[in-house]
Design a protein around this motif. Structure first.
Motif, PDB file in Angstrom:
ATOM      1  N   PHE A 272      91.966  48.625  25.219  1.00  0.00           N
ATOM      2  CA  PHE A 272      92.173  49.066  26.603  1.00  0.00           C
ATOM      3  C   PHE A 272      90.962  48.774  27.468  1.00  0.00           C
ATOM      4  O   PHE A 272      91.077  48.624  28.682  1.00  0.00           O
ATOM      5  CB  PHE A 272      92.492  50.568  26.639  1.00  0.00           C
ATOM      6  N   ARG A 273      89.790  48.679  26.840  1.00  0.00           N
ATOM      7  CA  ARG A 273      88.559  48.456  27.588  1.00  0.00           C
ATOM      8  C   ARG A 273      88.046  47.022  27.468  1.00  0.00           C
ATOM      9  O   ARG A 273      87.602  46.419  28.445  1.00  0.00           O
ATOM     10  CB  ARG A 273      87.469  49.424  27.096  1.00  0.00           C
ATOM     11  N   ASN A 274      88.097  46.471  26.272  1.00  0.00           N
ATOM     12  CA  ASN A 274      87.486  45.164  26.024  1.00  0.00           C
ATOM     13  C   ASN A 274      88.485  44.037  25.818  1.00  0.00           C
ATOM     14  O   ASN A 274      88.086  42.881  25.695  1.00  0.00           O
ATOM     15  CB  ASN A 274      86.585  45.227  24.784  1.00  0.00           C
ATOM     16  N   GLY A 275      89.775  44.363  25.751  1.00  0.00           N
ATOM     17  CA  GLY A 275      90.749  43.347  25.414  1.00  0.00           C
ATOM     18  C   GLY A 275      90.886  43.207  23.907  1.00  0.00           C
ATOM     19  O   GLY A 275      90.295  43.958  23.130  1.00  0.00           O
ATOM     20  N   VAL A 276      91.687  42.232  23.482  1.00  0.00           N
ATOM     21  CA  VAL A 276      91.954  42.016  22.067  1.00  0.00           C
ATOM     22  C   VAL A 276      91.035  40.921  21.538  1.00  0.00           C
ATOM     23  O   VAL A 276      90.098  40.501  22.206  1.00  0.00           O
ATOM     24  CB  VAL A 276      93.444  41.670  21.862  1.00  0.00           C
ATOM     25  N   MET A 277      91.308  40.455  20.326  1.00  0.00           N
ATOM     26  CA  MET A 277      90.407  39.485  19.695  1.00  0.00           C
ATOM     27  C   MET A 277      90.242  38.231  20.550  1.00  0.00           C
ATOM     28  O   MET A 277      89.162  37.640  20.605  1.00  0.00           O
ATOM     29  CB  MET A 277      90.942  39.118  18.306  1.00  0.00           C
ATOM     30  N   ARG A 278      91.301  37.831  21.216  1.00  0.00           N
ATOM     31  CA  ARG A 278      91.236  36.649  22.072  1.00  0.00           C
ATOM     32  C   ARG A 278      90.110  36.754  23.110  1.00  0.00           C
ATOM     33  O   ARG A 278      89.513  35.746  23.503  1.00  0.00           O
ATOM     34  CB  ARG A 278      92.580  36.467  22.787  1.00  0.00           C
ATOM     35  N   HIS A 279      89.824  37.973  23.556  1.00  0.00           N
ATOM     36  CA  HIS A 279      88.801  38.173  24.581  1.00  0.00           C
ATOM     37  C   HIS A 279      87.407  38.315  23.996  1.00  0.00           C
ATOM     38  O   HIS A 279      86.426  38.325  24.746  1.00  0.00           O
ATOM     39  CB  HIS A 279      89.151  39.421  25.405  1.00  0.00           C
ATOM     40  N   GLN A 280      87.311  38.420  22.680  1.00  0.00           N
ATOM     41  CA  GLN A 280      86.006  38.561  22.035  1.00  0.00           C
ATOM     42  C   GLN A 280      85.460  37.228  21.525  1.00  0.00           C
ATOM     43  O   GLN A 280      84.274  37.092  21.275  1.00  0.00           O
ATOM     44  CB  GLN A 280      86.097  39.528  20.842  1.00  0.00           C
ATOM     45  N   VAL A 281      86.344  36.247  21.338  1.00  0.00           N
ATOM     46  CA  VAL A 281      85.950  34.972  20.729  1.00  0.00           C
ATOM     47  C   VAL A 281      85.391  34.030  21.782  1.00  0.00           C
ATOM     48  O   VAL A 281      86.074  33.691  22.757  1.00  0.00           O
ATOM     49  CB  VAL A 281      87.149  34.324  20.015  1.00  0.00           C
ATOM     50  N   LEU A 282      84.161  33.601  21.567  1.00  0.00           N
ATOM     51  CA  LEU A 282      83.554  32.581  22.432  1.00  0.00           C
ATOM     52  C   LEU A 282      83.797  31.177  21.890  1.00  0.00           C
ATOM     53  O   LEU A 282      83.989  30.236  22.652  1.00  0.00           O
ATOM     54  CB  LEU A 282      82.049  32.828  22.559  1.00  0.00           C
ATOM     55  N   GLY A 283      83.765  31.034  20.580  1.00  0.00           N
ATOM     56  CA  GLY A 283      83.967  29.725  19.965  1.00  0.00           C
ATOM     57  C   GLY A 283      84.429  29.883  18.537  1.00  0.00           C
ATOM     58  O   GLY A 283      84.320  30.965  17.950  1.00  0.00           O
ATOM     59  N   LEU A 284      84.949  28.802  17.965  1.00  0.00           N
ATOM     60  CA  LEU A 284      85.345  28.853  16.563  1.00  0.00           C
ATOM     61  C   LEU A 284      85.384  27.449  15.965  1.00  0.00           C
ATOM     62  O   LEU A 284      85.386  26.441  16.662  1.00  0.00           O
ATOM     63  CB  LEU A 284      86.694  29.563  16.380  1.00  0.00           C
ATOM     64  N   GLU A 285      85.423  27.456  14.648  1.00  0.00           N
ATOM     65  CA  GLU A 285      85.588  26.232  13.855  1.00  0.00           C
ATOM     66  C   GLU A 285      86.812  26.436  12.970  1.00  0.00           C
ATOM     67  O   GLU A 285      87.039  27.540  12.456  1.00  0.00           O
ATOM     68  CB  GLU A 285      84.348  26.004  12.993  1.00  0.00           C
ATOM     69  N   ALA A 286      87.602  25.381  12.799  1.00  0.00           N
ATOM     70  CA  ALA A 286      88.792  25.477  11.950  1.00  0.00           C
ATOM     71  C   ALA A 286      89.030  24.144  11.260  1.00  0.00           C
ATOM     72  O   ALA A 286      88.640  23.081  11.767  1.00  0.00           O
ATOM     73  CB  ALA A 286      90.015  25.868  12.778  1.00  0.00           C
ATOM     74  N   VAL A 287      89.663  24.213  10.101  1.00  0.00           N
ATOM     75  CA  VAL A 287      90.089  23.008   9.397  1.00  0.00           C
ATOM     76  C   VAL A 287      91.565  22.787   9.711  1.00  0.00           C
ATOM     77  O   VAL A 287      92.402  23.660   9.473  1.00  0.00           O
ATOM     78  CB  VAL A 287      89.880  23.122   7.877  1.00  0.00           C
ATOM     79  N   LEU A 288      91.877  21.612  10.254  1.00  0.00           N
ATOM     80  CA  LEU A 288      93.238  21.276  10.644  1.00  0.00           C
ATOM     81  C   LEU A 288      94.072  20.870   9.433  1.00  0.00           C
ATOM     82  O   LEU A 288      93.525  20.507   8.385  1.00  0.00           O
ATOM     83  CB  LEU A 288      93.214  20.137  11.659  1.00  0.00           C
ATOM     84  N   PRO A 289      95.389  20.895   9.538  1.00  0.00           N
ATOM     85  CA  PRO A 289      96.235  20.469   8.424  1.00  0.00           C
ATOM     86  C   PRO A 289      95.964  19.047   7.952  1.00  0.00           C
ATOM     87  O   PRO A 289      96.250  18.709   6.802  1.00  0.00           O
ATOM     88  CB  PRO A 289      97.653  20.592   8.997  1.00  0.00           C
ATOM     89  N   SER A 290      95.412  18.213   8.802  1.00  0.00           N
ATOM     90  CA  SER A 290      95.046  16.841   8.417  1.00  0.00           C
ATOM     91  C   SER A 290      93.802  16.789   7.548  1.00  0.00           C
ATOM     92  O   SER A 290      93.511  15.753   6.937  1.00  0.00           O
ATOM     93  CB  SER A 290      94.807  16.004   9.679  1.00  0.00           C
ATOM     94  N   GLY A 291      93.055  17.885   7.516  1.00  0.00           N
ATOM     95  CA  GLY A 291      91.771  17.892   6.825  1.00  0.00           C
ATOM     96  C   GLY A 291      90.593  17.650   7.756  1.00  0.00           C
ATOM     97  O   GLY A 291      89.437  17.749   7.341  1.00  0.00           O
ATOM     98  N   ASP A 292      90.866  17.352   9.019  1.00  0.00           N
ATOM     99  CA  ASP A 292      89.791  17.197  10.005  1.00  0.00           C
ATOM    100  C   ASP A 292      89.257  18.565  10.415  1.00  0.00           C
ATOM    101  O   ASP A 292      89.952  19.581  10.308  1.00  0.00           O
ATOM    102  CB  ASP A 292      90.311  16.467  11.246  1.00  0.00           C
TER     103      ASP A 292
END
Length: 469
Positions: free
Chosen positions: A161-181
């Motif tokens: 209610f005050r800060n928003g959900v996880m979407r509003h806390q994330v500044l950046g991220l790293e992920a592995v795509l299904p291609s392996g990239d």
């Protein structure tokens, strides 16, 4: 293409082949998994083989091999998900982030943290506290919920209610795509206006577009001096008036506002041995917590303000916690919310968002719709009152017959989208909310999601069978 359609490899064969793949991978066999707790769903370890990369390079090797061999991957974090989003079956491979568990940096001046996906929320909170900081999100499952899992489900919790959900806390991220990239967008700033914000695909994507491996989060100042009260409120409208008043006070911060409707608070308090003689019989319980410059200041402010509100809002009782232990007992009533499963195992449960001003009408209409299905039906209702997120559990042993479950789902979800709410607030879709997604999400939104899925994961190998693309 899914694994069940494309491979004949048994869990033991997968274990043998994956054990030789990369030195940064720990591979667990069916026998290794037998002694482990599967988390919130007994079928989470159905695949029988779990791979735990210790680096992003190990994760890339695993994903690349699975892509070449048409092996489906089920990403898993802390196994606290409540909608079957971590369920796996034989022939699939579990990708666990449990060894991606390093806090890479905390920047006190910039108030950010960079962590690997397997770090638990509680571990990050403890590390941040050493710098006088804390996370802008909190959950009852903080000890086991991982940051990567919270990103993948767009977790909410008591501070939304005050800060928003996880979407509003994330500044950046790293992920592995299904291609392996590797998708890498590890920005540490709030202001980025440089084309589409593609990291948003992975926030709430439930592992369908790739597996999150690193996250940059915002932090906020820690405010440890708290006062907690439990109040009686006739309805949500009254509770919202209390919340609005507390949020406007100078020198204090409203840290939490949780509401438990009468049936929930009465049954749970009785089970816990909590004295509710001060609470009027048909009242809901509103749990509020504020912070201030000292514990004494917080307690005095809370007592004074509640006295001021007592008659104008016709509060139905109230008690300010006199000790940390009493405050924890109040919170236990709210956070130990699965108390009813001992009596009603596999009860149908729901997690919806309704605009706060419409909560009273929604709850009344829900009760009426449930009674129309079966006059004996009733529900436990509780949740994050300030942002309109309700948790609902049918007081009936499950699983329900399919046609009856669909009728209950219709009763719960009807009118929510039209009111500006959501059939799933913070738990995701997984396996158990597929009907809600297919029936109460707009066709255009579902079509666009399928297009994105096809573009990023054309073989359908990432977390198949969950969000219905």
């Amino acid at each position: 293409m899914t694994l069940a359609q494309s491979t004949t490899l048994t869990p033991l064969e997968l274990h043998r082949r994956l054990s030789e793949l990369h030195p940064e991978l720990t591979v667990l066999s069916p026998q290794d998994l037998q002694g482990r707790h599967p988390g919130e769903h007994f079928r989470n370890f159905g695949a029988g083989v779990m791979v735990q990369p210790a680096t992003v390079e190990g994760a890339v090797a695993l994903v690349g091999w699975c892509a070449e061999n048409n092996i489906a991957i089920v990403p898993q974090g802390g196994l606290t998900g409540l909608v079957g989003g971590n369920v796996s079956v034989a022939g699939e491979v579990i990708l666990s982030t449990s060894r991606l568990n390093r806090i890479l940096s905390i920047e006190p001046e910039g108030m950010t943290a960079t962590v690997e996906a397997g770090v638990t929320l509680e571990a990050l909170q403890q590390a941040a506290a050493e710098h006088g900081l804390t996370t802008g999100i909190d959950l009852g499952s903080r000890g086991t919920a991982t940051i990567g899992g919270m990103v993948s489900t767009n977790a909410g919790g008591i501070l939304a209610f005050r800060n928003g959900v996880m979407r509003h806390q994330v500044l950046g991220l790293e992920a592995v795509l299904p291609s392996g990239d590797i998708f890498s967008d590890l920005t540490r700033v709030v202001k980025v206006s440089a084309g589409p914000d593609l990291k948003q695909l992975f926030i709430g994507g439930e592992g369908a577009f790739g597996v999150v491996t690193k996250v940059v989060l915002k932090l906020e100042p820690q405010r440890p001096y708290r006062a907690t009260a439990m109040l009686g409120a006739a309805d949500a409208r009254t509770a919202l008036s209390v919340i609005r008043h507390l949020r406007t006070l100078p020198g204090v911060t409203l840290e939490a506002a949780e509401m438990m409707w009468p049936r929930y608070i009465r049954d749970h308090a009785h089970l816990k041995g909590l004295d509710l003689s001060w609470l009027e019989e048909d009242a809901s319980a509103l749990l509020v917590e504020i912070s201030a410059e000292s514990v004494d200041a917080a307690a005095a402010t809370l007592e004074d303000q509640l006295a001021e509100l007592w008659e104008p809002l016709d509060l139905k009782g109230g008690i300010v916690a006199k000790s940390l232990d009493q405050a924890r007992r109040f919170w236990d009533i709210r956070e130990d919310s699965g108390f009813y499963y001992a009596e009603i195992p596999e009860a149908a449960s729901f997690d919806v968002s309704v605009p706060p001003t419409r909560l009273d009408a929604y709850v009344a209409q829900l009760e009426s719709r449930l009674k129309a299905i079966d006059p004996t039906y009733a529900a436990y209702v509780y949740g994050h009152i300030a942002d309109g997120n309700l948790h609902l559990t049918l007081i009936r042993r499950g699983p329900l017959p399919q046609d009856e479950l669909r009728a209950v789902e219709d009763a719960v979800y009807t009118g929510i989208r039209e009111a500006g709410g959501s059939f799933s607030a913070e738990h995701g879709v997984g396996l158990e909310k597929r009907y809600g997604y297919e029936t109460f999400t707009s066709p255009a939104k579902r079509a666009l999601a399928r297009t994105l899925k096809q573009a990023l994961d054309p073989k359908g190998l990432f977390n198949p069978g969950k969000v219905p693309f």
